[in-house]
Design a protein around this motif. Structure first.
Motif, mmCIF file in Angstrom:
data_model
loop_
_atom_site.group_PDB
_atom_site.id
_atom_site.type_symbol
_atom_site.label_atom_id
_atom_site.label_comp_id
_atom_site.label_asym_id
_atom_site.label_seq_id
_atom_site.Cartn_x
_atom_site.Cartn_y
_atom_site.Cartn_z
ATOM 1 N N GLN A 36 13.025 -24.831 44.756
ATOM 2 C CA GLN A 36 12.332 -24.417 43.539
ATOM 3 C C GLN A 36 12.577 -25.368 42.386
ATOM 4 O O GLN A 36 12.029 -25.185 41.298
ATOM 5 N N ILE B 138 10.877 -25.288 38.545
ATOM 6 C CA ILE B 138 11.696 -24.778 37.441
ATOM 7 C C ILE B 138 11.788 -25.796 36.319
ATOM 8 O O ILE B 138 11.679 -25.464 35.129
ATOM 9 N N ILE C 236 10.693 -18.661 34.165
ATOM 10 C CA ILE C 236 11.850 -17.816 34.488
ATOM 11 C C ILE C 236 11.920 -16.653 33.511
ATOM 12 O O ILE C 236 12.130 -15.494 33.899
ATOM 13 N N SER D 153 11.089 -12.532 34.212
ATOM 14 C CA SER D 153 12.137 -11.544 33.953
ATOM 15 C C SER D 153 11.640 -10.354 33.142
ATOM 16 O O SER D 153 12.192 -9.251 33.253
ATOM 17 N N LEU E 192 10.463 -17.394 44.164
ATOM 18 C CA LEU E 192 11.072 -17.598 42.846
ATOM 19 C C LEU E 192 11.215 -16.272 42.112
ATOM 20 O O LEU E 192 12.246 -15.992 41.506
ATOM 21 N N TYR F 167 3.697 -14.368 41.909
ATOM 22 C CA TYR F 167 4.754 -13.681 41.169
ATOM 23 C C TYR F 167 4.645 -12.164 41.358
ATOM 24 O O TYR F 167 5.660 -11.468 41.495
ATOM 25 N N VAL G 159 14.666 -14.623 40.732
ATOM 26 C CA VAL G 159 14.852 -14.242 39.331
ATOM 27 C C VAL G 159 15.299 -12.778 39.269
ATOM 28 O O VAL G 159 16.083 -12.401 38.399
#
Length: 349
Positions: free
Chosen positions: A245, A249, A256, A260, A319, A122, A323
């Motif tokens: 994904q 998810i 998610i 964010s 991912l 991430y 996002v």
């Protein structure tokens, strides 16, 4: 795209968040109920680059490259403050604050919710976003804030040139600090494929069309022909990405939301320092607003492409970049309202 004001924004741009959400949902459902499709697409790769996705991303990026007139760079010398401010924030501040903000949240604040390996993926996706300042959607944000279109184009052109030189080294350094192994050849290949190639194609085709039909035809008619193609490319890319994904998810929908958080904080932070920096430099509003928008938003097409190339379609890094697409639109629309409501601040006369 908007032509003379906010009233002429296309249906796609006005409801971009809705279309993005819809395509995410479609992609997830395909991954869950028709897994044969992502399985088939995953076979078409070249040096870790997904060929179908690469084609779609080229379709998205190419029209933006057509808009760049490198002759306009000469005009930047007449208004150097805004260009200097944007360049400084984009390349000396933004990539590094993104790395530190993402690392703080994913490794410490969310440390008990995300396993370490996934957290670093991430972070990698966030870094890819932070190292790629916006060069496409910024035209929309600039128009929504009544920005100077010529100066916005100059800023975008300068960003594209800098991306060619600094994107790969900055990403490699930051991912190295984050203990993520980066194959330099793949990163450089991605930069060439998704920046250099479409940029050269855009320059050559622009010169050819302008020479044959004139600049008025090029700007009023030729470029507009690619609008729907670009939209289709973006939506299809999101469907493909989220089809890979889908399982992650469904199993971890809360991720998610977690992804964010640092992305939103970074966007608000970069907008603030650029916008107040423009105020301190006493820049006119039509330069200050797009300057802040360029720094706050991201070149997500390139970020997604490189994430796919480096880590794969079903990776946490990919991912995170996707996002970023979802988060950017509503946040940037909010910042457009902030800028428009504070326009009077820049009346220095």
């Amino acid at each position: 795209m908007e032509k003379t004001g906010n009233k002429d924004i296309s249906l796609f741009e006005r409801y971009l968040t809705v279309w993005v959400l819809l395509c995410m949902a479609i992609g997830v459902m395909i991954g869950q109920f028709v897994p044969q499709i992502p399985d088939l697409l995953s076979r078409f790769e070249y040096y870790q680059v997904s060929v179908p996705t690469a084609i779609l991303i080229w379709i998205m990026i190419f029209p933006m490259m057509l808009k760049i007139d490198f002759a306009s760079l000469l005009n930047a010398t007449k208004k150097p403050k805004g260009l200097f401010l944007t360049t400084t924030v984009n390349w000396l501040i933004k990539p590094f604050t993104m790395f530190f903000i993402a690392s703080f949240f994913f490794l410490f604040v969310f440390g008990g919710l995300i396993e370490n390996e996934l957290a670093r993926e991430y972070i990698a996706g966030a870094v890819l976003l932070g190292a790629a300042p916006c060069t496409a959607m910024v035209f929309v944000w600039s128009k929504l804030t009544n920005g100077d279109p010529a100066y916005t184009l100059v800023q975008v052109s300068v960003n594209d040139i800098i991306i060619l030189v600094l994107f790969a080294p900055i990403v490699a350094v930051l991912l190295g600090v984050g203990n993520v192994s980066v194959p330099w050849n793949t990163l450089l290949l991605s930069t060439v494929l998704f920046v250099v190639v479409p940029l050269l194609m855009g320059i050559l085709i622009r010169k050819f069309v302008v020479k044959k039909q004139g600049i008025t035809y090029f700007e009023k008619t030729f470029i507009s022909k690619f609008d729907r193609v670009t939209m289709a490319g973006l939506l299809l890319t999101l469907i493909i990405i989220f089809s890979f994904q889908g399982e992650r998810i469904v199993q971890n929908p809360v991720h998610i939301l977690l992804i964010s958080v640092p992305l939103i904080i970074q966007t608000l932070f970069i907008f603030s320092i650029t916008y107040f920096g423009a105020y301190a430099c006493k820049l006119p509003y039509n330069i200050a607003a797009p300057s802040a928008m360029i720094g706050a938003s991201n070149f997500f097409e390139l970020s997604v492409a490189v994430a796919i190339s480096l880590f794969g379609l079903n990776s946490g890094a990919t991912l995170a970049t996707v996002v970023g697409v979802l988060v950017e639109v509503p946040v940037m629309l909010m910042l457009v309202k902030v800028a428009n409501s504070t326009q009077a601040w820049f009346d220095f006369k």
